[in-house]
Scaffold this active site. Structure first.
Site: not given
Ligand code: NAI
Length: 284
Positions: A119, A190
Site C-alpha cells: 500500500s 493514499n
Molecule cells: P497481515 O499481517 O494480515 O498478513 C501478512 C501475512 O504474511 C501473515 O500471515 C504472515 O505470516 C505472512 N508472511 C510474512 N512474511 C512472509 C513471507 N516471507 N512469506 C510468506 N508469508 C509471509 O497483513 P495484511 O493486512 O494482509 O497486509 C499485507 C500487505 O497488504 C501489506 O503489504 C499491506 O501494506 C498491504 N495492504 C493492506 C491493506 C489493509 O487494509 N490491511 C490494504 C491494502 C494493502
C-alpha cells in the site's frame, strides 16, 4: 499472456481475500504463507465467507465448491515454479519484500509476472532487485477484498505494456475495476485519502471542532459513508502515521507533515479500533 495458475503469498487479511476472489473467478490458486497457522486461519476465513455468501443467496453451493476446489495451500515457495502470476501480500517492510522478490525471481518461470499488494512501498525499488523488472507491477487491492471493487494497478518505472495489459485483463476477470497509476508515494488512493484524514486530525488538534462534529460535517455535508476520524480508527492510527511519513519523506513537502496529535496518540498506544481507543473508544 494468459494467466491460469496464481500463487498468493501471505495468508493474512489481504492475501486470503485475494486468493478467495481469484479462486471464485476460475483461477487455480496456491495460497502460501511461512506460518502453517496463518494458512489454517486464512483457509477457515475463506470457507466462512463463502458459506455466508451461500446462506445469503449471493453464491450457489456449486460455485462455492468450485472456488474451494480451485484453492490449495502450501508453505513451500518453490511451488511458484508452476505459476503464471505471483501476488505478494506479506508484511509492509521493504527488506522482507525485496528478499522475497529475489527468491521468487529464482523460482518462478521466466514468463511469470510478479505483483505486489503493497500500500505504500515503491514498486520500482521492489522490481529493481529482480532480473525481470519489466514483469513486476503493483496490484493494490482494497480491504475487505471480496467486497471492494477497486484495484489500483501500479506501473513501476520499468513495467512493460504487456505486463500492464495482462494484469488489467486479469483484474477485470475477477470482476474488479482496474485504475492505472504511476509509481509515486501513496499512489492515488493514499495520496488523496491520508492528507484528508491528517487535516481532519489538525482540525481537532487546533480546537476547531470535536471528532464527532468533524465526522458529521464530512458525512452529512460531503456524503462520505464514514467520517475521516472513524475511518482513521478503522485503518489504524499507526498505519495512517506510517503512510503520512512515506508521503512526507517521498515528496519532501511540508504539506504532508503528520499532525502532532496523530503522533501523540500513536505514542500513547491509541491505535484506533484494534487497540480499543483512538479518536473514539471501542469494546473489542
Ligand atoms: P497481515 O499481517 O494480515 O498478513 C501478512 C501475512 O504474511 C501473515 O500471515 C504472515 O505470516 C505472512 N508472511 C510474512 N512474511 C512472509 C513471507 N516471507 N512469506 C510468506 N508469508 C509471509 O497483513 P495484511 O493486512 O494482509 O497486509 C499485507 C500487505 O497488504 C501489506 O503489504 C499491506 O501494506 C498491504 N495492504 C493492506 C491493506 C489493509 O487494509 N490491511 C490494504 C491494502 C494493502
Amino acid at each position: 499472456m494468459s494467466i491460469k495458475q496464481v500463487m498468493v503469498i501471505g495468508a493474512g487479511q489481504m492475501g486470503a481475500g485475494i486468493a478467495q476472489v481469484c479462486a471464485q473467478y476460475g483461477f487455480a490458486v496456491k495460497l502460501n504463507d511461512i506460518a502453517e497457522e496463518a494458512l489454517d486461519k486464512g483457509k477457515a476465513g475463506i470457507e466462512k465467507r463463502l458459506a455466508r455468501s451461500v446462506e445469503k443467496g449471493r453464491l450457489a453451493e456449486e460455485e462455492k465448491q468450485k472456488a474451494l476446489d480451485n484453492l490449495s495451500f502450501t508453505t513451500d515457495i518453490t511451488e511458484a515454479s508452476s505459476c503464471d502470476l505471483v501476488i505478494e501480500a506479506i508484511v509492509e517492510n521493504m527488506d522482507v519484500k525485496t528478499n522475497l522478490f529475489k527468491k521468487l525471481d529464482e523460482v518462478a518461470p521466466e514468463h511469470a509476472i510478479l505483483a505486489s499488494n503493497t500500500s505504500s512501498l515503491p514498486i520500482t525499488e521492489i522490481a529493481a532487485v529482480t532480473n525481470r523488472p519489466s514483469q513486476v507491477i503493483g496490484m493494490h487491492f482494497m480491504n475487505p477484498v471480496p467486497v471492494m471493487k477497486l484495484v489500483e494497478i501500479i506501473r513501476g518505472l520499468q513495467t512493460s505494456d504487456e505486463t500492464y495489459q495482462s494484469i488489467k485483463d486479469m483484474t477485470e476477470k475477477i470482476c474488479k475495476t482496474p485504475v492505472e497509476v504511476n509509481d509515486f508515494p501513496g499512489f492515488v488512493s493514499n495520496r488523496v485519502l491520508m492528507p484528508m484524514i491528517n487535516e481532519a486530525i489538525y482540525t481537532v488538534y487546533e480546537g476547531v471542532a470535536t471528532p464527532e462534529d468533524v465526522d458529521t460535517v464530512m458525512k452529512l455535508g460531503m456524503n462520505h459513508p464514514m467520517g475521516p476520524l472513524t475511518l482513521a480508527d478503522f485503518i489504524g492510527l499507526d498505519t495512517c502515521l506510517y503512510i503520512m511519513e512515506v508521503l512526507h519523506e517521498g515528496f519532501g513537502d511540508s504539506k504532508y507533515r503528520p499532525c502532532p496529535l496523530l503522533r501523540k496518540y500513536v505514542k500513547a498506544g491509541w491505535l484506533g479500533k484494534k487497540s480499543g481507543r483512538g479518536f473514539y473508544t471501542y469494546e473489542n
